[in-house]
Scaffold this motif. Structure first.
Motif, PDB file in Angstrom:
ATOM      1  N   LEU A  84      15.379  31.505  89.443  1.00  7.39           N
ATOM      2  CA  LEU A  84      15.042  30.912  89.561  1.00  7.39           C
ATOM      3  C   LEU A  84      15.727  29.462  90.635  1.00  7.39           C
TER       4      LEU A  84
ATOM      5  N   TRP B 145       2.060  30.716 101.033  1.00 11.18           N
ATOM      6  CA  TRP B 145       2.280  29.642 101.363  1.00 11.18           C
ATOM      7  C   TRP B 145       1.607  29.189 102.548  1.00 11.18           C
TER       8      TRP B 145
ATOM      9  N   ARG C 134      16.311  21.553  89.005  1.00 13.13           N
ATOM     10  CA  ARG C 134      15.012  21.554  88.994  1.00 13.13           C
ATOM     11  C   ARG C 134      14.411  21.019  89.650  1.00 13.13           C
TER      12      ARG C 134
ATOM     13  N   ASP D 218       1.200  34.791  96.861  1.00 16.10           N
ATOM     14  CA  ASP D 218       2.164  34.946  97.688  1.00 16.10           C
ATOM     15  C   ASP D 218       2.242  34.297  98.745  1.00 16.10           C
TER      16      ASP D 218
ATOM     17  N   PRO E 141      11.635  25.227  96.063  1.00 14.42           N
ATOM     18  CA  PRO E 141      11.780  26.910  96.305  1.00 14.42           C
ATOM     19  C   PRO E 141      12.197  28.211  97.287  1.00 14.42           C
TER      20      PRO E 141
ATOM     21  N   THR F 113      -1.400  26.017  98.443  1.00 12.08           N
ATOM     22  CA  THR F 113      -1.751  27.643  98.406  1.00 12.08           C
ATOM     23  C   THR F 113      -2.209  29.239  98.802  1.00 12.08           C
TER      24      THR F 113
ATOM     25  N   PRO G  37       8.075  21.635  97.808  1.00 14.29           N
ATOM     26  CA  PRO G  37       6.735  21.562  97.072  1.00 14.29           C
ATOM     27  C   PRO G  37       5.472  20.717  96.931  1.00 14.29           C
TER      28      PRO G  37
ATOM     29  N   PRO H 197       7.222  33.415  99.119  1.00 12.67           N
ATOM     30  CA  PRO H 197       8.101  33.251  98.035  1.00 12.67           C
ATOM     31  C   PRO H 197       8.574  34.988  97.974  1.00 12.67           C
TER      32      PRO H 197
ATOM     33  N   ASN I  48      12.569  25.519  89.379  1.00 14.88           N
ATOM     34  CA  ASN I  48      11.830  26.025  88.984  1.00 14.88           C
ATOM     35  C   ASN I  48      10.421  27.207  88.495  1.00 14.88           C
ATOM     36  N   GLU I  49      10.969  27.530  89.558  1.00 19.62           N
ATOM     37  CA  GLU I  49       9.744  28.543  90.201  1.00 19.62           C
ATOM     38  C   GLU I  49      11.021  29.687  90.947  1.00 19.62           C
ATOM     39  N   PRO I  50       9.698  30.900  90.520  1.00 17.23           N
ATOM     40  CA  PRO I  50      10.375  31.638  90.549  1.00 17.23           C
ATOM     41  C   PRO I  50      10.980  32.509  91.880  1.00 17.23           C
ATOM     42  N   TYR I  51      12.323  33.362  92.529  1.00 16.73           N
ATOM     43  CA  TYR I  51      13.182  33.595  93.161  1.00 16.73           C
ATOM     44  C   TYR I  51      13.554  34.646  93.362  1.00 16.73           C
TER      45      TYR I  51
END
Length: 282
Positions: free
Chosen positions: A120, A251, A154, A249, A158, A244, A239, A208, A123-126
């Motif tokens: 993360l 951005w 947090r 996937d 991202p 989106t 962020p 991402p 707090n987002e997938p890495y």
């Protein structure tokens, strides 16, 4: 750190400029560099032929690498004068590897496989760039507000990856309903009459997912070691600034109509911060 000459070749391929070494201060910061890479792609998609950038002047958007994308610029040595007619048309930028790169934070992901391990950032997938070598950029203590954006907590931003050919063909912005419980709704790309200024996807794209970015990356044959490489930029994305898109996937940093060059550059600079140059053997 990989050979500095190889890294400068990669920067040349990404920017479409001749990036040459200097013992003095770098002409550009890593932030300036990502601004140029992102803005060149944006203005090309808008139909422009040139880009004005402070300290560099007029940059051609007629990328010579489109003609020979597998050829790196001439040997990157101080005072080299071996550039052919195509390279001589490029803008030259001077970079001092000592103040542009940060070898302490380089990381070799070449033989790493994460499998189902989750990471993360903010707090987002890495999705880590497994299979790539990351050359760290000198970005610590370069921004107001400290370095929290680059952390793992947090409050961190991202991670996003920028592939050279990511543009408006990737899709339109996802729109959400007005109420808190409303589900997202998608605008069909074919329904052109319903696509408004806020949903056309005008701006700078990133992802991402490094695997997706790899599909849009540059390739070049190095004059340093004769090997073929792929190259990407690894960034953090604000962020609050991204949108989106319809395509999974993807951005977008949206640039509204009517913004001048200074305002457009400010949008990119407040939205995307680079921290790694990624190289991968082909």
């Amino acid at each position: 750190m990989p050979d500095a000459r190889l890294c400068l070749e990669a920067l040349s391929v990404l920017s479409g400029c001749n990036v040459e070494p200097t013992d003095g201060p770098s002409q550009l910061s890593p932030q300036d560099f990502v601004n140029i890479v992102a803005l060149k792609e944006f203005y090309k998609q808008e139909g422009f032929k040139e880009l004005e950038y402070p300290s560099l002047g007029t940059l051609s958007l007629q990328d010579q690498d489109d003609q020979d994308m597998y050829s790196a610029p001439p040997a990157l040595t101080e005072g080299a004068s071996t550039a052919g007619p195509e390279q001589s048309l490029r803008t030259t930028m001077k970079i001092n590897p000592k103040d542009f790169f940060h070898p302490q934070y380089d990381y070799d992901f070449t033989n790493i496989k994460d499998g189902n391990t989750k990471f993360l950032r903010g707090n987002e997938p890495y999705v880590r760039p497994c299979g790539w070598t990351r050359v760290a950029l000198q970005v610590l203590q370069r921004y107001d507000g400290g370095d929290g954006w680059l952390g793992t907590g947090r409050d961190a931003w991202p991670v996003s990856y920028h592939g050279q050919h990511m543009d408006g063909s990737l899709g339109i912005i996802l729109t959400r309903g007005e109420g808190p419980g409303d589900e997202p709704s998608f605008l069909e790309a074919a329904a052109a009459s319903l696509v408004t200024k806020e949903t056309r996807g005008r701006g700078v794209y990133s992802t991402p997912d490094v695997r997706m970015a790899e599909k849009y990356c540059r390739k070049f044959k190095s004059k340093v070691d004769g090997k073929m490489y792929k190259v990407l930029l690894q960034n953090r994305i604000n962020p609050e600034r991204r949108k989106t898109c319809q395509r999974e996937d993807t951005w977008l940093v949206y640039v509204p109509e009517g913004r001048n060059d200074v305002q457009t550059r400010a949008i990119v600079q407040e939205s995307i911060r680079p921290y790694g140059l990624l190289l991968k053997l082909v």
